[in-house]
Scaffold this active site. Structure first.
Site, PDB file in Angstrom:
ATOM      1  N   VAL A  47       4.279 -22.543 -28.757  1.00 20.63           N
ATOM      2  CA  VAL A  47       5.174 -23.484 -28.080  1.00 20.63           C
ATOM      3  C   VAL A  47       4.368 -24.656 -27.538  1.00 20.63           C
ATOM      4  O   VAL A  47       3.332 -24.461 -26.877  1.00 20.63           O
ATOM      5  CB  VAL A  47       5.929 -22.785 -26.926  1.00 20.63           C
TER       6      VAL A  47
ATOM      7  N   ALA B 169       2.016 -16.961 -29.627  1.00 14.44           N
ATOM      8  CA  ALA B 169       2.415 -15.567 -29.830  1.00 14.44           C
ATOM      9  C   ALA B 169       2.122 -15.170 -31.274  1.00 14.44           C
ATOM     10  O   ALA B 169       1.565 -15.952 -32.050  1.00 14.44           O
ATOM     11  CB  ALA B 169       3.895 -15.389 -29.505  1.00 14.44           C
TER      12      ALA B 169
ATOM     13  N   ASP C 273      12.325  -8.047 -24.950  1.00 15.67           N
ATOM     14  CA  ASP C 273      10.912  -8.424 -24.883  1.00 15.67           C
ATOM     15  C   ASP C 273      10.576  -9.050 -23.531  1.00 15.67           C
ATOM     16  O   ASP C 273      10.078 -10.179 -23.464  1.00 15.67           O
ATOM     17  CB  ASP C 273      10.580  -9.394 -26.019  1.00 15.67           C
TER      18      ASP C 273
ATOM     19  N   ALA D   7       4.707 -17.395 -33.491  1.00 13.21           N
ATOM     20  CA  ALA D   7       4.918 -18.826 -33.251  1.00 13.21           C
ATOM     21  C   ALA D   7       4.108 -19.280 -32.049  1.00 13.21           C
ATOM     22  O   ALA D   7       3.468 -18.477 -31.361  1.00 13.21           O
ATOM     23  CB  ALA D   7       6.409 -19.094 -33.012  1.00 13.21           C
TER      24      ALA D   7
END
Length: 519
Positions: A159, A154, A305, A157
């Site tokens: 993952v 994103a 979001d 960040a």
């Protein structure tokens, strides 16, 4: 002496340039002068395009509308390229704009939507650096395995899937290392550029965007805050058995690293995935509506979001039940009690097509004389549909086109509204548009059940508020009885709709019709 100093300086500059070019840890995009120059140049080109392309064309003509659409598209593409190049905060703001489907011209939202899938990725070395700085250990000391390819990246960040030494499978969210340092400078730059553009185009009212970024970005960059939000919403909505929120592992979490329980599933807008796995699309849409109605109207604590990458669905093989998995809890809006009550009553008026109350509560929420436009923005319906009742008919293709066209035609008024309404409203509008996008993908938009769930939550919220303000036992009992009666009426209407749509209901209606004709 001066010539020698100049030669030394030149050699030093050349050596520095060669070093920076050859150093894989250095990126020209990280230098302030490059980022600022790129942003200024893009803003100047977009401004010049709008000033010159429409100058000698009659306003309102077909040629004007065609050229304006072309300028919108060129400008949106330039903006997208700027966001991709400057990354971080720019991508975050671009994603926000791309989510405003029914508030901005379609050329912008369609072009900027791709930013959700074009976020930058940090390198393995950068990831190791963040983990080393924040957790004080190397990746191999903390994890048995750590997948190099991120599950998702994103704007702030990315993952990774990993396995801890004790065998637990986890999702590791790691902040891009340069975002923290660049964010405040980027926001200041955007603010200056928007102020300059406003001097050239007085109707250009986008300062709300910078104000929102100033307020929300520091919270989103604090992963400990995200962890607390996740635990709060899980506790708040624990009665919804279909909701799953990943557990947070606090012992290995910091402001830039967040360790969570690993959960996987299909994206909530992936209808093909649901049909393949035997998941009821209508049930998922209903349950998502229940979640957000509860968050907005009853609790005033809203996950803002809900784009498809943050809302997953999965069917449990043992129980056969379908779950909604809610991810990314960095961005929440807390609604004040007075705002929440006005918003509840406005939606009740919209559902009942009570136009006097629509006007009253729209004005209380800052819409002023633009309350018809405000009602259309909230519901993503035409003014004709709002007057008729938004639960009376589904959204037709022609109405959807009309709404999107109006977003371009009324852009100055829309931006004025966004500047005037309470700041709490801005993220709700974005959330509404994201949820509508999911419903459109699932073909469940404007279903009767969604309005019934909203009505239930509004009734409960208003009744709870009224009881809290009442000092009379008789008054509190009266409020509770009125609440129970209203909820019973909704249940009865829901039963009627179910019977009407079921085989049994069709048989009963046909039987009664024959009995009527025979008499």
């Amino acid at each position: 002496m001066a010539r020698r100093a100049l030669k030394l300086a030149s050699l030093a500059a050349a050596a520095s340039g060669i070093y920076l070019y050859g150093n894989k840890f250095m990126d020209p995009n990280d230098f302030g002068v490059v980022r600022v120059g790129r942003a200024i140049a893009t803003t100047a080109v977009i401004t010049y395009d709008y000033l010159t392309s429409l100058r000698n064309v009659p306003y309102g003509s077909e040629e004007y509308d065609f050229l304006k659409s072309q300028v919108h598209l060129r400008s949106a593409e330039r903006l997208r390229e700027l966001c991709c190049a400057n990354r971080g905060t720019f991508i975050k703001v671009g994603q926000h704009l791309g989510a405003l489907d029914y508030l901005l011209p379609e050329e912008y939202t369609r072009t900027l939507k791709v930013l959700h899938s074009q976020a930058p990725q940090s390198t393995r070395q950068e990831i190791e650096q963040v983990i080393r700085e924040d957790l004080g250990k190397e990746i191999k000391e903390l994890f048995v395995s750590f997948e190099d390819t991120p599950l998702g990246a994103a704007s702030l960040a990315q993952v990774h899937k990993a396995v801890l030494q004790d065998g637990r499978t986890v999702a590791v969210k790691i902040q891009h290392p340069k975002v923290q340092a660049q964010s405040s400078k980027d926001i200041f730059l955007m603010e200056v550029l928007l102020l300059v553009v406003k001097q050239i185009f007085p109707d250009f009212e986008f300062m709300w965007l910078v104000e929102e970024a100033k307020k929300n970005l520091p919270l989103e960059l604090d992963f400990l805050n995200e962890g607390r939000n996740a635990e709060k919403v899980a506790q708040m909505l624990k009665n919804f058995e279909f909701l799953k929120v990943p557990r947070i592992y606090w012992e290995l979490s910091t402001r830039r690293v967040l360790l969570m329980e690993f959960m996987e599933g299909g994206q909530v807008n992936d209808k093909a995935y649901m049909e393949k796995n035997g998941i009821d699309v209508n049930e998922i849409s209903r349950n998502l509506g229940k979640l957000y109605s509860e968050m907005i109207f009853v609790n005033g604590f809203v996950h803002c979001d809900p784009h498809p990458g943050n809302v997953l669905v999965k069917k449990c093989p043992d129980s056969g039940k379908a779950y909604i998995i809610l991810l990314d809890h960095g961005l929440y809006q807390v609604l004040s009690e007075s705002f929440r009550m006005d918003y509840c009553r406005l939606w009740q008026a919209l559902i009942k097509a009570d136009m006097k109350r629509v006007q009253k509560y729209s004005r209380r929420l800052g819409a002023g004389d633009l309350y018809p436009l405000f009602a259309c923005m909230l519901t993503a319906r035409s003014w004709e549909s709002v007057n008729r009742g938004i639960d009376q008919s589904p959204v037709s293709a022609s109405e959807d086109v009309e709404i999107r066209s109006n977003a371009a035609a009324y852009l100055p008024q829309i931006t004025q509204l966004l500047n005037n309404v309470p700041r709490q409203m801005l993220l709700l509008l974005k959330t509404n548009d994201l949820l509508r996008g999911i419903e459109s993908a699932l073909h469940t938009r404007a279903s009767a059940s969604s309005f019934l769930n909203m009505s239930r939550c509004c009734i409960r919220a208003v009744s709870t508020y009224q009881r809290s303000k009442s000092h009379s036992l008789y008054r509190r009992v009266h409020i509770s009885l009125t609440e129970a009666l209203s909820l019973w009426q909704i249940n009865l209407y829901e039963l009627f709709l179910w019977l009407k749509g079921s085989r049994l209901g069709s048989w009963v209606i046909a039987f009664l019709s024959r009995m009527h004709h025979s008499t």
